[in-house]
Scaffold this motif. Structure first.
Motif, mmCIF file in Angstrom:
data_model
loop_
_atom_site.group_PDB
_atom_site.id
_atom_site.type_symbol
_atom_site.label_atom_id
_atom_site.label_comp_id
_atom_site.label_asym_id
_atom_site.label_seq_id
_atom_site.Cartn_x
_atom_site.Cartn_y
_atom_site.Cartn_z
ATOM 1 N N ASP A 245 0.827 -1.210 0.000
ATOM 2 C CA ASP A 245 0.000 0.000 0.000
ATOM 3 C C ASP A 245 0.859 1.257 0.000
ATOM 4 N N ALA A 246 1.991 1.205 0.684
ATOM 5 C CA ALA A 246 2.891 2.356 0.703
ATOM 6 C C ALA A 246 3.439 2.643 -0.699
ATOM 7 N N VAL A 247 3.795 1.577 -1.417
ATOM 8 C CA VAL A 247 4.297 1.733 -2.794
ATOM 9 C C VAL A 247 3.222 2.364 -3.669
ATOM 10 N N ARG A 248 1.997 1.864 -3.521
ATOM 11 C CA ARG A 248 0.907 2.411 -4.336
ATOM 12 C C ARG A 248 0.621 3.863 -3.956
ATOM 13 N N ALA A 249 0.787 4.182 -2.689
ATOM 14 C CA ALA A 249 0.592 5.565 -2.251
ATOM 15 C C ALA A 249 1.587 6.502 -2.938
ATOM 16 N N VAL A 250 2.847 6.065 -3.009
ATOM 17 C CA VAL A 250 3.868 6.867 -3.707
ATOM 18 C C VAL A 250 3.471 7.049 -5.164
ATOM 19 N N GLU A 251 3.020 5.980 -5.791
ATOM 20 C CA GLU A 251 2.599 6.053 -7.193
ATOM 21 C C GLU A 251 1.402 6.989 -7.374
ATOM 22 N N SER A 252 0.634 7.165 -6.305
ATOM 23 C CA SER A 252 -0.547 8.035 -6.363
ATOM 24 C C SER A 252 -0.220 9.491 -6.066
ATOM 25 N N GLY A 253 1.050 9.754 -5.764
ATOM 26 C CA GLY A 253 1.477 11.139 -5.609
ATOM 27 C C GLY A 253 1.405 11.701 -4.207
ATOM 28 N N VAL A 254 1.376 10.827 -3.187
ATOM 29 C CA VAL A 254 1.369 11.360 -1.822
ATOM 30 C C VAL A 254 2.766 11.858 -1.454
ATOM 31 N N ASP A 255 2.790 12.780 -0.504
ATOM 32 C CA ASP A 255 4.049 13.342 -0.044
ATOM 33 C C ASP A 255 4.593 12.618 1.182
ATOM 34 N N ALA A 256 3.720 11.901 1.887
ATOM 35 C CA ALA A 256 4.152 11.134 3.057
ATOM 36 C C ALA A 256 3.121 10.065 3.366
ATOM 37 N N VAL A 257 3.602 8.941 3.890
ATOM 38 C CA VAL A 257 2.707 7.941 4.471
ATOM 39 C C VAL A 257 2.958 7.924 5.974
ATOM 40 N N VAL A 258 1.889 7.702 6.725
ATOM 41 C CA VAL A 258 1.997 7.555 8.170
ATOM 42 C C VAL A 258 1.735 6.097 8.506
#
Length: 366
Positions: A245-258
């Motif tokens: 999910d973190a990888v997909r979050a990066v691909e979705s353009g987020v600036d940070a994951v918590v």
């Protein structure tokens, strides 16, 4: 409801002292609402156990005479890599609620995250003048969700934090047994969803009933993509535990994951946040910042998170205990103690700063 005086009755020398002080002034059901987790509270307890299992391997013969915790979060300078986590309904524990907590964060120079379920409107919190991030729960009413984003932008919030692990509230048995409901003077100041949270139910938490009616349980990656297009503010995704999910979050353009299990308040049996932090950080591979929450109670915990790959941490319950015990002064003391403890831990581990901390080895026995 009673609340603490502006100076704690006894000196506080660590964050746990504030939890003890708060216990003496809060009604039992409010204390349970803040302290409790979901189900059998397995994950709640495991967060602490997991952090205490992480041992640091200090380095020696290094010059730490100019040791500093200075860092950045979302590319903005901060005196320590810490932000205040979003916590709902802070007027439950002190009349000034989020106002006092936001003033404390401003004084400490760290970001304050305002919850969708804040008991003080966003605009009053940004007017205090510190760095404010806005935590968004996606609502069933999509237009109201977008309106919250626009209000946060217009008020001067510097980031949007989308919480993604609450399709509905976890079954928090302390609240169920207490038939917990909000007192009449506390409300969700940012949203208009009626008085459901104030009406006691025979076999459930009124707050859980309210969120079940208000929150969307259909938030998906498409929802995230839409939000990314709707705001130019930095976007954090809170509630990530799986590296995929973190990888997909990066691909979705987020600036940070918590990396967060919601402090043990959602899925009971979910993995402790600190246990999956290294694999999430490795999977993200500098594609975005990685923050950690759930169980942070000391400067040593912050150092543990940095050594395992975090950019920084969010701290939640300790601020609430400080607020309950001594208002703004208590919340400020919590952050001051955390800063002192972090600098102490850095220097004693042979680190002159946050960059060196990220090179520390850790050991988990067994």
């Amino acid at each position: 409801m009673g609340h603490g005086s502006e100076t704690a009755a006894a000196p506080a020398h660590c964050l746990a002292d504030f939890e003890r002080a708060a216990a003496s002034v809060l009604p039992a059901d409010v204390r349970d609402f803040v302290a409790g987790g979901s189900g059998a509270e397995v994950t709640l307890d495991a967060n602490r156990t997991a952090l205490d299992r992480v041992f640091l391997v200090p380095r020696v013969l290094r010059d730490v005479s100019r040791c500093t915790a200075d860092s950045t979060l979302l590319k903005r300078p901060v005196p320590m890599p810490v932000a205040v986590a979003p916590v709902a309904y802070q007027q439950l524990v002190h009349p000034d609620g989020e106002r006092a907590a936001a003033r404390a964060a401003k004084a400490a120079g760290v970001p304050f995250t305002a919850s969708t379920l804040s008991s003080v409107p966003i605009e009053e919190l940004t007017a205090i003048g510190g760095t404010v991030w806005f935590q968004l729960y996606r609502l069933r009413d999509a237009a109201q969700s977008l309106e919250l984003v626009r209000r946060a932008e217009d008020a001067g919030c510097e980031a949007i934090m989308l919480t993604v692990d609450v399709p509905w509230m976890g079954r928090r048995l302390r609240d169920v047994r207490n038939r917990f409901a909000l007192p009449s003077h506390v409300r969700a100041a940012n949203i208009s969803t009626g008085s459901t949270a104030h009406r006691r139910h025979a076999d459930s938490s009124a707050v859980a009933v309210h969120t079940g009616q208000a929150f969307s349980s259909a938030t998906t990656w498409s929802s995230l993509a839409a939000l990314r297009k709707q705001t130019r503010l930095p976007l954090l995704l809170k509630g990530v535990l799986a590296a995929e999910d973190a990888v997909r979050a990066v691909e979705s353009g987020v600036d940070a994951v918590v990396v967060s299990n919601h402090g043990g308040r959602q899925l009971d049996g979910a993995v402790p946040s600190i246990d999956v932090l290294p694999e999430v950080a490795a999977a993200v591979n500098d594609g975005c910042e990685v923050l950690l929450d759930s169980g942070i109670r000391s400067g040593t915990d912050v150092l543990r998170a940095l050594a395992l790959g975090a950019s920084g941490v969010l701290v939640g319950r300790p601020l609430i205990w400080g607020l309950a015990a001594a208002g703004e002064a208590g919340a400020r003391r919590v952050l001051d103690l955390l800063a002192d403890e972090l600098r102490d831990a850095l220097g004693l581990s042979g680190c002159d700063g946050v960059a060196a901390a990220r090179q520390l080895r850790t050991l988990v026995p067994g």
